[in-house]
Design an enzyme around this catalytic site. Structure first.
Site, PDB file in Angstrom:
ATOM      1  N   MET A   1      13.087   2.460  11.520  1.00 33.44           N
ATOM      2  CA  MET A   1      11.893   2.549  12.285  1.00 33.44           C
ATOM      3  C   MET A   1      11.613   1.387  13.046  1.00 33.44           C
ATOM      4  O   MET A   1      10.678   1.014  13.434  1.00 33.44           O
ATOM      5  CB  MET A   1      10.800   2.569  11.281  1.00 33.44           C
TER       6      MET A   1
ATOM      7  N   ASN B   1       4.894   4.662   4.457  1.00 35.59           N
ATOM      8  CA  ASN B   1       5.190   3.900   3.097  1.00 35.59           C
ATOM      9  C   ASN B   1       6.310   2.784   3.568  1.00 35.59           C
ATOM     10  O   ASN B   1       6.522   1.921   2.749  1.00 35.59           O
ATOM     11  CB  ASN B   1       5.573   5.077   2.146  1.00 35.59           C
TER      12      ASN B   1
ATOM     13  N   ILE C   1       9.249  -0.033   4.354  1.00 30.71           N
ATOM     14  CA  ILE C   1       9.028  -1.466   4.966  1.00 30.71           C
ATOM     15  C   ILE C   1      10.535  -1.981   4.927  1.00 30.71           C
ATOM     16  O   ILE C   1      11.410  -1.517   4.444  1.00 30.71           O
ATOM     17  CB  ILE C   1       8.465  -2.422   3.928  1.00 30.71           C
TER      18      ILE C   1
ATOM     19  N   TYR D   1       5.927 -10.792   5.732  1.00 33.28           N
ATOM     20  CA  TYR D   1       5.303  -9.487   5.147  1.00 33.28           C
ATOM     21  C   TYR D   1       3.920  -9.404   5.075  1.00 33.28           C
ATOM     22  O   TYR D   1       3.425  -8.383   5.481  1.00 33.28           O
ATOM     23  CB  TYR D   1       6.010  -9.459   3.612  1.00 33.28           C
TER      24      TYR D   1
ATOM     25  N   ALA E   1       1.877 -10.753   6.711  1.00 35.88           N
ATOM     26  CA  ALA E   1       1.117 -10.674   8.131  1.00 35.88           C
ATOM     27  C   ALA E   1       1.338  -9.084   8.551  1.00 35.88           C
ATOM     28  O   ALA E   1       0.312  -8.747   9.258  1.00 35.88           O
ATOM     29  CB  ALA E   1       2.090 -11.526   9.060  1.00 35.88           C
TER      30      ALA E   1
ATOM     31  N   ILE F   1       4.841  -3.516  -8.493  1.00 34.42           N
ATOM     32  CA  ILE F   1       5.139  -2.190  -8.822  1.00 34.42           C
ATOM     33  C   ILE F   1       6.723  -2.205  -9.155  1.00 34.42           C
ATOM     34  O   ILE F   1       7.642  -2.831  -8.527  1.00 34.42           O
ATOM     35  CB  ILE F   1       5.145  -1.098  -7.879  1.00 34.42           C
TER      36      ILE F   1
ATOM     37  N   THR G   1       9.798  -1.047  -8.708  1.00 31.87           N
ATOM     38  CA  THR G   1      10.663  -0.423  -8.071  1.00 31.87           C
ATOM     39  C   THR G   1      12.062  -1.309  -8.066  1.00 31.87           C
ATOM     40  O   THR G   1      11.865  -2.517  -8.461  1.00 31.87           O
ATOM     41  CB  THR G   1      10.210  -0.222  -6.534  1.00 31.87           C
ATOM     42  N   GLU G   2      13.045  -0.574  -7.777  1.00 28.48           N
ATOM     43  CA  GLU G   2      14.557  -1.296  -7.979  1.00 28.48           C
ATOM     44  C   GLU G   2      14.482  -2.665  -6.937  1.00 28.48           C
ATOM     45  O   GLU G   2      14.828  -3.603  -7.530  1.00 28.48           O
ATOM     46  CB  GLU G   2      15.596  -0.642  -7.433  1.00 28.48           C
ATOM     47  N   THR G   3      13.851  -2.553  -5.638  1.00 30.49           N
ATOM     48  CA  THR G   3      13.817  -3.525  -4.857  1.00 30.49           C
ATOM     49  C   THR G   3      12.861  -4.627  -5.199  1.00 30.49           C
ATOM     50  O   THR G   3      13.152  -5.935  -5.294  1.00 30.49           O
ATOM     51  CB  THR G   3      13.547  -3.005  -3.179  1.00 30.49           C
TER      52      THR G   3
HETATM   53  N1  LIG Z   1       7.271  -2.784  -5.089  1.00 31.27           N
HETATM   54  C1  LIG Z   1       6.145  -3.186  -5.118  1.00 31.27           C
HETATM   55  O1  LIG Z   1       5.894  -4.249  -5.898  1.00 31.27           O
HETATM   56  C2  LIG Z   1       4.977  -3.238  -3.975  1.00 31.27           C
HETATM   57  C3  LIG Z   1       5.236  -2.299  -2.885  1.00 31.27           C
HETATM   58  N2  LIG Z   1       4.302  -2.144  -2.157  1.00 31.27           N
HETATM   59  C4  LIG Z   1       4.547  -1.343  -0.862  1.00 31.27           C
HETATM   60  O2  LIG Z   1       4.834  -0.036  -1.424  1.00 31.27           O
HETATM   61  C5  LIG Z   1       5.670   0.572  -0.259  1.00 31.27           C
HETATM   62  C6  LIG Z   1       7.030   1.050  -0.794  1.00 31.27           C
HETATM   63  O3  LIG Z   1       7.706   0.034  -1.548  1.00 31.27           O
HETATM   64  P1  LIG Z   1       8.850   0.074  -2.677  1.00 31.27           P
HETATM   65  O4  LIG Z   1       9.053   1.330  -3.029  1.00 31.27           O
HETATM   66  O5  LIG Z   1       9.030  -1.003  -3.418  1.00 31.27           O
HETATM   67  O6  LIG Z   1      10.052  -0.130  -1.463  1.00 31.27           O
HETATM   68  P2  LIG Z   1      11.650   0.307  -1.586  1.00 31.27           P
HETATM   69  O7  LIG Z   1      12.358  -0.965  -1.095  1.00 31.27           O
HETATM   70  O8  LIG Z   1      11.897   0.953  -2.753  1.00 31.27           O
HETATM   71  O9  LIG Z   1      11.657   1.464  -0.488  1.00 31.27           O
HETATM   72  C7  LIG Z   1      11.717   1.244   1.025  1.00 31.27           C
HETATM   73  C8  LIG Z   1      12.144   2.463   1.743  1.00 31.27           C
HETATM   74  O10 LIG Z   1      12.053   2.119   3.149  1.00 31.27           O
HETATM   75  C9  LIG Z   1      13.222   2.510   3.658  1.00 31.27           C
HETATM   76  N3  LIG Z   1      13.620   1.467   4.830  1.00 31.27           N
HETATM   77  C10 LIG Z   1      13.966   0.202   4.577  1.00 31.27           C
HETATM   78  N4  LIG Z   1      14.200  -0.341   5.895  1.00 31.27           N
HETATM   79  C11 LIG Z   1      13.898   0.753   6.681  1.00 31.27           C
HETATM   80  C12 LIG Z   1      14.006   0.793   8.106  1.00 31.27           C
HETATM   81  N5  LIG Z   1      14.353  -0.098   8.930  1.00 31.27           N
HETATM   82  N6  LIG Z   1      13.522   2.054   8.698  1.00 31.27           N
HETATM   83  C13 LIG Z   1      13.128   2.890   8.098  1.00 31.27           C
HETATM   84  N7  LIG Z   1      13.137   2.800   6.609  1.00 31.27           N
HETATM   85  C14 LIG Z   1      13.376   1.864   5.950  1.00 31.27           C
HETATM   86  C15 LIG Z   1      14.256   2.314   2.659  1.00 31.27           C
HETATM   87  O11 LIG Z   1      15.303   3.223   2.742  1.00 31.27           O
HETATM   88  P3  LIG Z   1      16.682   2.833   3.609  1.00 31.27           P
HETATM   89  O12 LIG Z   1      16.932   1.492   3.219  1.00 31.27           O
HETATM   90  O13 LIG Z   1      17.765   3.814   3.200  1.00 31.27           O
HETATM   91  O14 LIG Z   1      16.274   2.747   5.142  1.00 31.27           O
HETATM   92  C16 LIG Z   1      13.320   3.011   1.210  1.00 31.27           C
HETATM   93  O15 LIG Z   1      13.270   4.370   1.514  1.00 31.27           O
HETATM   94  C17 LIG Z   1       6.013  -0.571   0.812  1.00 31.27           C
HETATM   95  O16 LIG Z   1       4.982  -0.321   1.859  1.00 31.27           O
HETATM   96  C18 LIG Z   1       5.471  -1.729   0.226  1.00 31.27           C
HETATM   97  O17 LIG Z   1       4.968  -2.615   1.004  1.00 31.27           O
HETATM   98  C19 LIG Z   1       3.084  -2.739  -2.208  1.00 31.27           C
HETATM   99  C20 LIG Z   1       2.962  -3.640  -3.265  1.00 31.27           C
HETATM  100  C21 LIG Z   1       3.925  -3.879  -4.144  1.00 31.27           C
HETATM  101  C1  LIG Z   2      -3.759 -11.899  -8.291  1.00 32.43           C
HETATM  102  C2  LIG Z   2      -2.224 -12.399  -8.192  1.00 32.43           C
HETATM  103  C3  LIG Z   2      -1.659 -12.600  -9.562  1.00 32.43           C
HETATM  104  C4  LIG Z   2      -1.413 -11.251  -7.702  1.00 32.43           C
HETATM  105  C5  LIG Z   2      -0.071 -11.558  -7.265  1.00 32.43           C
HETATM  106  C6  LIG Z   2       0.524 -10.339  -6.890  1.00 32.43           C
HETATM  107  C7  LIG Z   2       1.969 -10.524  -6.024  1.00 32.43           C
HETATM  108  C8  LIG Z   2       2.751 -11.650  -6.807  1.00 32.43           C
HETATM  109  C9  LIG Z   2       2.663  -9.203  -5.751  1.00 32.43           C
HETATM  110  C10 LIG Z   2       1.567  -8.236  -5.140  1.00 32.43           C
HETATM  111  C11 LIG Z   2       2.231  -7.626  -3.973  1.00 32.43           C
HETATM  112  C12 LIG Z   2       3.731  -8.137  -4.250  1.00 32.43           C
HETATM  113  C13 LIG Z   2       4.915  -7.790  -3.129  1.00 32.43           C
HETATM  114  C14 LIG Z   2       4.719  -6.608  -2.460  1.00 32.43           C
HETATM  115  O1  LIG Z   2       3.630  -6.084  -1.897  1.00 32.43           O
HETATM  116  C15 LIG Z   2       5.858  -5.692  -1.770  1.00 32.43           C
HETATM  117  C16 LIG Z   2       6.993  -6.317  -2.105  1.00 32.43           C
HETATM  118  C17 LIG Z   2       8.139  -5.778  -1.367  1.00 32.43           C
HETATM  119  C18 LIG Z   2       9.472  -5.608  -2.120  1.00 32.43           C
HETATM  120  O2  LIG Z   2      10.484  -4.999  -1.354  1.00 32.43           O
HETATM  121  C19 LIG Z   2       9.630  -6.934  -2.800  1.00 32.43           C
HETATM  122  C20 LIG Z   2       8.656  -7.370  -3.482  1.00 32.43           C
HETATM  123  C21 LIG Z   2       7.476  -7.673  -2.981  1.00 32.43           C
HETATM  124  C22 LIG Z   2       7.421  -8.836  -1.899  1.00 32.43           C
HETATM  125  C23 LIG Z   2       6.076  -7.748  -3.881  1.00 32.43           C
HETATM  126  C24 LIG Z   2       6.362  -9.309  -4.568  1.00 32.43           C
HETATM  127  C25 LIG Z   2       4.824  -9.549  -5.501  1.00 32.43           C
HETATM  128  C26 LIG Z   2       3.705  -9.270  -4.975  1.00 32.43           C
HETATM  129  C27 LIG Z   2       3.637 -10.391  -3.694  1.00 32.43           C
END
Ligand SMILES: NC(=O)C1=CN([C@@H]2O[C@H](COP(=O)(O)OP(=O)(O)OC[C@H]3O[C@@H](n4cnc5c(N)ncnc54)[C@H](OP(=O)(O)O)[C@@H]3O)[C@@H](O)[C@H]2O)C=CC1
Ligand SMILES: CC(C)CCC[C@@H](C)[C@H]1CC[C@H]2[C@@H]3C(=O)C=C4C[C@@H](O)CC[C@]4(C)[C@H]3CC[C@]12C
Length: 313
Positions: free
Chosen positions: A113, A139, A141, A203, A205, A238, A240-242
């Site tokens: 993307m 969705n 990132i 992120y 920003a 949340i 997730t593995e990442t």
């Molecule tokens: N997990 C968390 O704690 C939180 C997550 N979120 C938000 O939730 C959403 C999903 O997060 P999460 O499930 O943890 O993310 P993941 O890292 O599990 O998944 C990210 C997805 O994006 C794809 N991706 C990565 N780089 C690119 C690229 N350059 N182009 C296109 N696709 C790409 C990856 O696949 P591939 O590598 O194959 O491209 C994968 O499918 C995000 O918007 C995140 O900001 C918000 C708050 C907290």
């Molecule tokens: C009121 C406070 C206690 C809340 C603090 C919550 C903080 C620590 C939470 C809220 C949103 C969270 C991040 C997020 O949005 C998405 C990602 C992308 C993923 O690839 C890696 C982890 C990361 C950076 C999360 C890291 C932890 C964050 C900053």
């Protein structure tokens, strides 16, 4: 501190004012609150999985994590899905599973993307496959570190392209189809897109940018009577593995379940909500504190993270 004490002063004045008018308050406020609660209770539309049956949905970043779980929920509900990410092998597996779970159809398109042409091509593919679109779930990132800002401006530029500009490009391409179907746009954001959280400056920003753009666009759609909803999904941590790989060492509690999170996102879009907060209290309460006493919230956040475990480079 100054701001904080002026907030408290304001609050006490407000309390004094209401206390001096308690009689009036009881006569007017109680029936009013009753009416509002009754309205909220009866006007609340319930979510039904059939709402998604036969709907045509794009989910980006669906090779893993929350996106993958959203694809499976949509498949169980009988939707048509088109998923995207970079890794073709993973996308193929998700498509196969979606078909097993009952998707009306399942397709993928792979690529990065960073390339706005891909963002537009995905939407064109939906038009070619289905002749229209009902739901666009944004969705994906790019790679996000959890550390002190390293001064890398190029990283911010790249992340803005992946996490923000591609969302805008897909929205622009999809709007004509969404207007025709009365569809929805779901934008997946974060607590870090509403509140300053340390160690995620680039992120954060990109997520604040999404709020600015999509909240403004929502207003314009309403003014122009265009029946396309925009739901901004504000997520907390949340599991997730990442996320686990990146932050499990600094968090005091485990992340919320990704499967439930994915379902809540789909529900909020189907119900055309303005914003979703998930998990509700861990996201909503800090947002309320932010507006009253931001300094207090900042210190709460610093204390809730094991900052000594974040290595200085
Ligand atoms: N997990 C968390 O704690 C939180 C997550 N979120 C938000 O939730 C959403 C999903 O997060 P999460 O499930 O943890 O993310 P993941 O890292 O599990 O998944 C990210 C997805 O994006 C794809 N991706 C990565 N780089 C690119 C690229 N350059 N182009 C296109 N696709 C790409 C990856 O696949 P591939 O590598 O194959 O491209 C994968 O499918 C995000 O918007 C995140 O900001 C918000 C708050 C907290
Ligand atoms: C009121 C406070 C206690 C809340 C603090 C919550 C903080 C620590 C939470 C809220 C949103 C969270 C991040 C997020 O949005 C998405 C990602 C992308 C993923 O690839 C890696 C982890 C990361 C950076 C999360 C890291 C932890 C964050 C900053």
């Amino acid at each position: 501190m100054l701001l904080w004490s002026s907030d408290l002063q304001g609050l006490s004045l407000l309390c004094l004012f209401f206390c001096s008018r308690m009689g009036l308050l009881l006569k007017i406020l109680v029936p009013f609150v009753g009416l509002v609660l009754a309205f909220c209770f009866y006007s609340k539309e319930d979510f039904k999985p059939e709402m998604l049956k036969g709907k045509r949905v794009i989910v980006t970043g669906a090779s893993t994590g929350i996106g993958e779980q959203m694809a499976y929920h949509l498949a169980r509900m009988g939707a048509h899905v088109l998923i995207t990410a970079r890794t073709e092998a993973k996308l193929q597996k998700v498509v196969t599973r979606c078909l097993e779970l009952g998707a009306a159809s399942a397709h993928y398109m792979n690529g990065s993307m960073e390339d706005m042409a891909l963002a537009e091509d995905v939407v064109k593919e939906a038009k070619q496959l289905w002749g229209g679109l009902d739901m666009l779930i944004l969705n994906h990132i790019g790679y996000t570190y959890f550390n002190y800002f390293d001064g890398d401006v190029e990283h911010i530029r790249k992340l803005l392209e992946i996490n923000f500009l591609s969302y805008v490009a897909m929205t622009v391409s999809a709007l004509p189809m969404l207007k025709e179907s009365g569809g929805s746009i779901l934008v997946v954001s974060s607590t870090a897109g509403k509140i300053g959280i340390p160690f995620v400056a680039p992120y954060s920003a990109t997520k604040f940018a999404l709020d600015g753009f999509f909240s403004s666009l929502r207003q314009e759609l309403i003014i122009e009577n265009i029946n396309v909803s925009i739901t901004l999904c504000i997520l907390g941590h949340i599991a997730t593995e990442t996320a686990e790989k990146t932050v499990s060492h600094v968090m005091q509690k485990p992340g919320a379940p990704k499967k439930e999170c994915a379902l809540e996102i789909i529900k909020s879009g189907a119900l055309r909500k303005r914003e979703l907060y998930y998990p509700y209290t861990t996201v909503r309460i800090p947002l309320l504190i932010r507006d009253w006493t931001p300094e207090f919230l900042d210190s709460l956040i610093r204390n809730s993270l094991n900052v000594e475990k974040v290595k200085r480079s």
